[in-house]
Design an enzyme around this catalytic site. Structure first.
Site, mmCIF file in Angstrom:
data_model
loop_
_atom_site.group_PDB
_atom_site.id
_atom_site.type_symbol
_atom_site.label_atom_id
_atom_site.label_comp_id
_atom_site.label_asym_id
_atom_site.label_seq_id
_atom_site.Cartn_x
_atom_site.Cartn_y
_atom_site.Cartn_z
ATOM 1 N N GLU A 15 36.816 43.387 38.227
ATOM 2 C CA GLU A 15 38.184 42.889 38.337
ATOM 3 C C GLU A 15 39.117 44.008 37.902
ATOM 4 O OE1 GLU A 15 41.226 39.931 35.895
ATOM 5 O OE2 GLU A 15 39.071 39.529 35.814
ATOM 6 N N ARG B 195 47.763 45.548 35.839
ATOM 7 C CA ARG B 195 48.565 45.858 34.652
ATOM 8 C C ARG B 195 49.085 47.288 34.673
ATOM 9 N NH1 ARG B 195 44.497 43.209 30.108
ATOM 10 N NH2 ARG B 195 44.232 41.203 31.178
ATOM 11 N N LYS C 165 39.751 30.121 35.427
ATOM 12 C CA LYS C 165 39.662 31.105 34.348
ATOM 13 C C LYS C 165 40.275 30.505 33.085
ATOM 14 C CE LYS C 165 41.475 35.776 33.368
ATOM 15 N NZ LYS C 165 42.101 36.958 33.992
#
Length: 223
Positions: free
Chosen positions: A52, A56, A140
């Site tokens: 993943e 960011r 999640k």
């Protein structure tokens, strides 16, 4: 939410869309797109076939594209997808799935429009139930530690047993086995496999060793 019934379409999330085998999903921040491909190879060498790459950092999107082009054996997903426009961007970059710390109607619709398997983030039972109502079988749990960690996961197993979790945030090699042993945990996410100092140093062999350790623990656990 009123009007949501007009937004929901049949989607891929009612079946299991996750094509990767690993139950450990490395959560990655790259500061340079050139880090992504050797990192993918290092993880594969340690038995982990998924990564993943988060948005960011500005290098995230080109990093996804680099892995998608150069490492077909790696299932590369996009993390920290928080805006609808990012769904199209990550799909066009080659991401095979997307994850978010939360869920909004707009993100849901964007995932539907792009045909992209999507794992939304939840922190409360109400959020998890809403995600289930919108067709998400796996969510999640984020941030897992602040949400209650293993105790929360265990508490949900009874009343929300049909919702599978990917706890992320606070998972480590120390508690990996216990998390993966829970019947409602499909997989976990974690950054301990890809510490920033090793990525910045290009210490790929050390990352392979961490991946190998996590893979061995995951393979030893049968829910």
């Amino acid at each position: 939410r009123p009007g949501m019934e007009t937004m929901i379409k049949p989607d891929l999330t009612k079946t299991h869309p996750w094509a990767f085998r690993s139950r450990v999903v490395p959560v990655i921040v790259v500061s340079d797109p050139a880090q992504a491909v050797p990192l993918a190879h290092a993880l594969l060498a340690g038995g982990i076939d998924v990564m993943e790459i988060t948005l960011r950092h500005a290098a995230g999107l080109p990093g996804i594209e680099a892995v998608a082009r150069a490492v077909p054996a790696m299932h590369v997903g996009a993390g920290t997808v928080t805006r609808p426009t990012e769904m199209r961007q990550v799909r066009e970059a080659g991401a095979t799935f997307a994850l978010s710390p939360g869920l909004t109607p707009e993100l849901h619709q964007a995932a539907q429009d792009q045909g992209l398997p999507f794992m939304p983030g939840v922190m409360t039972p109400s959020e998890a139930m809403r995600a289930r109502d919108w067709g998400y079988g796996t969510v999640k749990l984020f941030p897992a530690a602040q949400a209650g960690g293993l105790a929360m996961v265990k508490a949900w197993a009874g009343p929300l047993s049909d919702i599978m979790l990917c706890p992320t945030g606070g998972v480590s090699v120390a508690n990996l086995s216990e998390f993966l042993s829970q019947p409602n945990v499909a997989m976990v996410g974690g950054s301990w496999l890809v510490p920033l100092h090793l990525v910045e140093a290009g210490d790929w062999s050390a990352i392979t060793a961490l991946a190998d350790e996590a893979s061995a623990i995951a393979q030893s656990v049968t829910p």
